[in-house]
Design a protein around this motif. Structure first.
Motif, short mmCIF file in Angstrom:
data_model
loop_
_atom_site.label_atom_id
_atom_site.label_comp_id
_atom_site.label_asym_id
_atom_site.label_seq_id
_atom_site.Cartn_x
_atom_site.Cartn_y
_atom_site.Cartn_z
N ASP A 95 8.66 2.06 2.69
CA ASP A 95 7.36 1.59 2.22
C ASP A 95 7.47 0.91 0.86
OD1 ASP A 95 4.44 1.43 2.41
OD2 ASP A 95 4.48 2.85 0.73
N LYS A 96 8.49 1.29 0.08
CA LYS A 96 8.67 0.68 -1.24
C LYS A 96 9.45 -0.64 -1.14
CE LYS A 96 6.76 4.39 -2.75
NZ LYS A 96 7.28 5.33 -3.73
N PHE A 97 10.29 -0.73 -0.12
CA PHE A 97 11.14 -1.92 0.03
C PHE A 97 10.71 -2.72 1.27
CE2 PHE A 97 13.64 1.10 -2.40
CZ PHE A 97 14.15 0.31 -3.42
N ARG A 98 9.48 -3.21 1.25
CA ARG A 98 8.97 -4.02 2.35
C ARG A 98 8.23 -5.22 1.80
NH1 ARG A 98 3.56 -3.85 2.75
NH2 ARG A 98 2.41 -2.00 2.09
N GLY A 99 7.98 -6.18 2.69
CA GLY A 99 7.25 -7.37 2.31
C GLY A 99 5.77 -7.24 2.61
N PRO A 100 5.02 -8.34 2.50
CA PRO A 100 3.58 -8.31 2.77
C PRO A 100 3.28 -8.03 4.25
CG PRO A 100 4.36 -10.55 2.46
CD PRO A 100 5.50 -9.67 2.12
N ILE A 101 2.07 -7.55 4.50
CA ILE A 101 1.63 -7.27 5.88
C ILE A 101 1.18 -8.58 6.53
CG2 ILE A 101 0.01 -6.02 7.32
CD1 ILE A 101 1.98 -4.21 5.97
N LYS A 102 1.69 -8.81 7.73
CA LYS A 102 1.28 -9.98 8.50
C LYS A 102 1.16 -9.57 9.96
CE LYS A 102 2.61 -14.77 9.48
NZ LYS A 102 3.64 -15.82 9.25
N ASP A 103 0.01 -9.88 10.54
CA ASP A 103 -0.26 -9.46 11.93
C ASP A 103 -0.08 -7.96 12.08
OD1 ASP A 103 -0.72 -12.12 12.62
OD2 ASP A 103 1.40 -12.44 13.10
N ASN A 104 -0.58 -7.24 11.07
CA ASN A 104 -0.54 -5.77 11.06
C ASN A 104 0.88 -5.19 11.04
OD1 ASN A 104 -3.38 -5.49 11.15
ND2 ASN A 104 -3.35 -5.85 13.37
N ARG A 105 1.86 -6.02 10.65
CA ARG A 105 3.23 -5.55 10.57
C ARG A 105 3.84 -5.91 9.22
NH1 ARG A 105 6.17 -3.91 14.70
NH2 ARG A 105 8.05 -4.75 13.74
N PRO A 106 4.53 -4.95 8.57
CA PRO A 106 5.22 -5.28 7.32
C PRO A 106 6.32 -6.32 7.58
CG PRO A 106 5.11 -2.91 7.66
CD PRO A 106 4.70 -3.54 8.95
N GLN A 107 6.43 -7.25 6.68
CA GLN A 107 7.43 -8.31 6.82
C GLN A 107 8.69 -7.96 6.01
OE1 GLN A 107 6.86 -11.06 8.95
NE2 GLN A 107 5.27 -9.56 9.46
N PRO A 108 9.83 -8.49 6.42
CA PRO A 108 11.06 -8.23 5.66
C PRO A 108 11.05 -8.97 4.32
CG PRO A 108 11.48 -9.79 7.43
CD PRO A 108 10.08 -9.30 7.62
N ILE A 109 11.91 -8.53 3.41
CA ILE A 109 12.09 -9.21 2.13
C ILE A 109 13.57 -9.57 1.99
CG2 ILE A 109 10.11 -8.25 0.93
CD1 ILE A 109 11.86 -6.07 -0.18
N LYS A 139 15.98 7.73 6.50
CA LYS A 139 16.64 7.09 7.64
C LYS A 139 16.22 5.63 7.87
CE LYS A 139 13.40 8.84 11.11
NZ LYS A 139 13.27 9.62 12.36
N ASP A 140 15.00 5.27 7.44
CA ASP A 140 14.54 3.89 7.66
C ASP A 140 14.34 3.12 6.37
OD1 ASP A 140 12.37 5.22 6.71
OD2 ASP A 140 11.00 4.69 8.34
N VAL A 141 15.01 3.56 5.28
CA VAL A 141 14.81 2.94 3.98
C VAL A 141 15.15 1.45 3.97
CG1 VAL A 141 17.09 3.67 3.17
CG2 VAL A 141 15.31 3.13 1.50
N PHE A 142 16.12 1.05 4.78
CA PHE A 142 16.56 -0.35 4.78
C PHE A 142 15.98 -1.15 5.95
CE2 PHE A 142 20.39 1.95 2.97
CZ PHE A 142 20.04 1.71 1.65
N GLU A 143 14.92 -0.63 6.55
CA GLU A 143 14.36 -1.26 7.74
C GLU A 143 13.93 -2.70 7.52
OE1 GLU A 143 10.74 -0.41 10.97
OE2 GLU A 143 11.06 0.93 9.26
N PHE A 144 13.45 -3.00 6.31
CA PHE A 144 12.93 -4.34 6.03
C PHE A 144 13.85 -5.13 5.10
CE2 PHE A 144 9.21 -1.53 6.73
CZ PHE A 144 8.82 -2.06 7.95
#
Length: 458
Positions: free
Chosen positions: A131-145, A162-167
């Motif tokens: 949640d700290k390492f994500r991009g803006p919300i688009k189409d109700n989904r966080p975008q990658p950075i 476990k999902d810290v690097f998801e975005f």
């Protein structure tokens, strides 16, 4: 109607004032930031250095929309607010800022941020989440950075979510040095599985006693791995999981006590090995580096217990270019150990080598400005003398003399040996004949009775 318009205008002014006040309380005024900090706007990249300026809040805006390299080392943010908005690339250094927490989506206002240095802060595992390492919300989904290089060294992280690097699909460099990892647990293993593009991984100065294979098996593009300053007593066998890609391995400052033919055998593409300050390592065994035909740089500095390198430690096809053996306990080097003429650099500072003909030929074959000093083999106190060709000339004289006297001496030895054998054989033959005669002839002291002799005597 006019009264209603005036009320509406007044309400808007109040809202604007409240928003401005809130912004001033949340962010640092950046209007005259280049008067307070150092700015360099001449290059294609805008460089901003706000180190040690007692800042407690992040800037409200960047002074430019150029690509930005910003340094905020030594401030006191405590909580890191969202970065100033920009669509340009950003490299930001936030080390030693007493940061304990991060705003949610702290980088979504600058989604093209490439480098983030959060080293030497107070972040714990719970603060390092997707949640700290994500991009803006688009189409109700966080975008990658776009973060490529993430430095979390010297915080208080013992496990990764476990999902810290998801975005963070572009992450290629990760630094976890100096945290509280005693083992890479299941959550950390799952986190690392989400960054298959990682090329550089720093796990130095934790408390690792081994490297679990599941933690790195997905890192098929890993080129550089730093395992220095841990509690490893052997080079982890799990490195074979990244054996086809790994080129640089650092295992300095570990209690490693042995190197054998299996130690690096699964690393055929390794180019550089740094194994300094291994104070328990006493010997490098045969074939230790025999399978590392691409190895060009080997550093074994400050291994104070290292007293021997097996003559067959390297392959005859070795392509080594740099060898560093400073401050070891070696006393001899053999000329047959390596193809010394292929070396570009050989350092032996602080190593008390004995003056030998091998050592002379080694230094004659390697690029050195000054001839080294070495211990005089004829001196019990190991006085140091300059290494010259005299050490070879003395041996040559001894060899020539030996060649001249070897044939006569060998003949004399053979003659003496044959004579001794003949004398022994002759003595043994006489002894056997004497024994046989003794058994057939009565002893002289034996008295025999004869009646005739008795009568005659009367």
């Amino acid at each position: 109607m006019a009264s209603r318009n005036r009320s509406k205008t007044l309400f808007l002014h109040i809202l604007f004032y409240m928003a401005s006040t809130s912004a001033e309380e949340t962010y640092e005024n950046s209007t005259n930031i280049c008067q307070r900090c150092s700015c360099n706007n001449d290059a294609q990249i805008f460089e901003l250095d706000c180190s040690n300026q007692s800042l407690t809040l992040m800037l409200a805006n960047w002074p430019t929309q150029k690509p930005i390299k910003a340094t905020f080392t030594g401030n006191n943010f405590t909580k890191l607010e969202k970065l100033p908005p920009t669509q340009s690339s950003v490299e930001i250094v936030l080390s030693k800022c007493n940061i304990q927490s991060l705003d949610p989506a702290v980088f979504d206002t600058a989604p093209k941020t490439k480098l983030v240095d959060l080293s030497y802060n107070l972040l714990v595992s719970e603060e390092v989440t997707s949640d700290k390492f994500r991009g803006p919300i688009k189409d109700n989904r966080p975008q990658p950075i776009g973060i490529e290089d993430l430095n979390l060294a010297y915080n208080q992280i013992h496990s990764l979510n476990k999902d810290v690097f998801e975005f963070l699909p572009n992450l290629t460099r990760l630094n976890l040095e100096g945290n509280d990892f005693r083992v890479l647990d299941a959550h950390t293993q799952l986190a690392l599985a989400n960054v298959p593009g990682l090329t550089s991984f720093n796990l130095a100065n934790n408390e690792l006693t081994d490297l679990i294979p599941d933690a790195i098996e997905k890192l098929t593009k890993l080129v550089e791995l730093d395992l220095s300053k841990n509690d490893l007593d052997f080079v982890p066998h799990s490195l074979e999981e990244v054996g086809t890609s790994l080129q640089v391995l650092i295992v300095d400052d570990n209690p490693i006590f042995e190197m054998t033919e299996k130690t690096f055998s699964k690393l055929p593409n390794i180019v550089e090995i740094s194994a300094n300050n291994l104070t328990l390592l006493t010997r490098i065994n045969a074939s230790t580096f025999a399978s590392n035909l691409k190895l060009t740089k080997l550093s074994l500095r400050n291994n104070t217990a290292l007293r021997a390198i097996d003559p067959a430690a390297f392959s005859p096809q070795s392509t080594l270019k740099e060898l560093h053996l400073d401050n070891t306990n070696l006393t001899d080097l053999l000329v047959g150990l390596l193809n010394w003429t292929s070396l570009d650099s050989l350092t032996l500072h602080g190593t008390n080598l004995t003056c030998t003909c091998d050592l002379y030929h080694i230094f004659a074959a390697t690029p050195n400005e000054d001839p080294p000093t070495c211990a005089d083999p004829s001196s019990p106190a190991r006085h140091h003398i300059p290494l010259t060709s005299d050490v070879c000339e003395v041996k040559q004289i001894v060899r020539i003399r030996y060649q001249h006297i070897s044939i006569p001496l060998a003949g004399l030895i053979v003659t003496l040996f044959v004579a001794i054998l003949a004398a022994i054989a002759m003595a043994y033959s006489r002894y056997r004949r004497f024994v046989q005669q003794s058994r057939q002839t009565p002893f002289a002291s034996q008295v025999m009775y004869s009646p005739l002799l008795a009568a005659y005597s009367r």
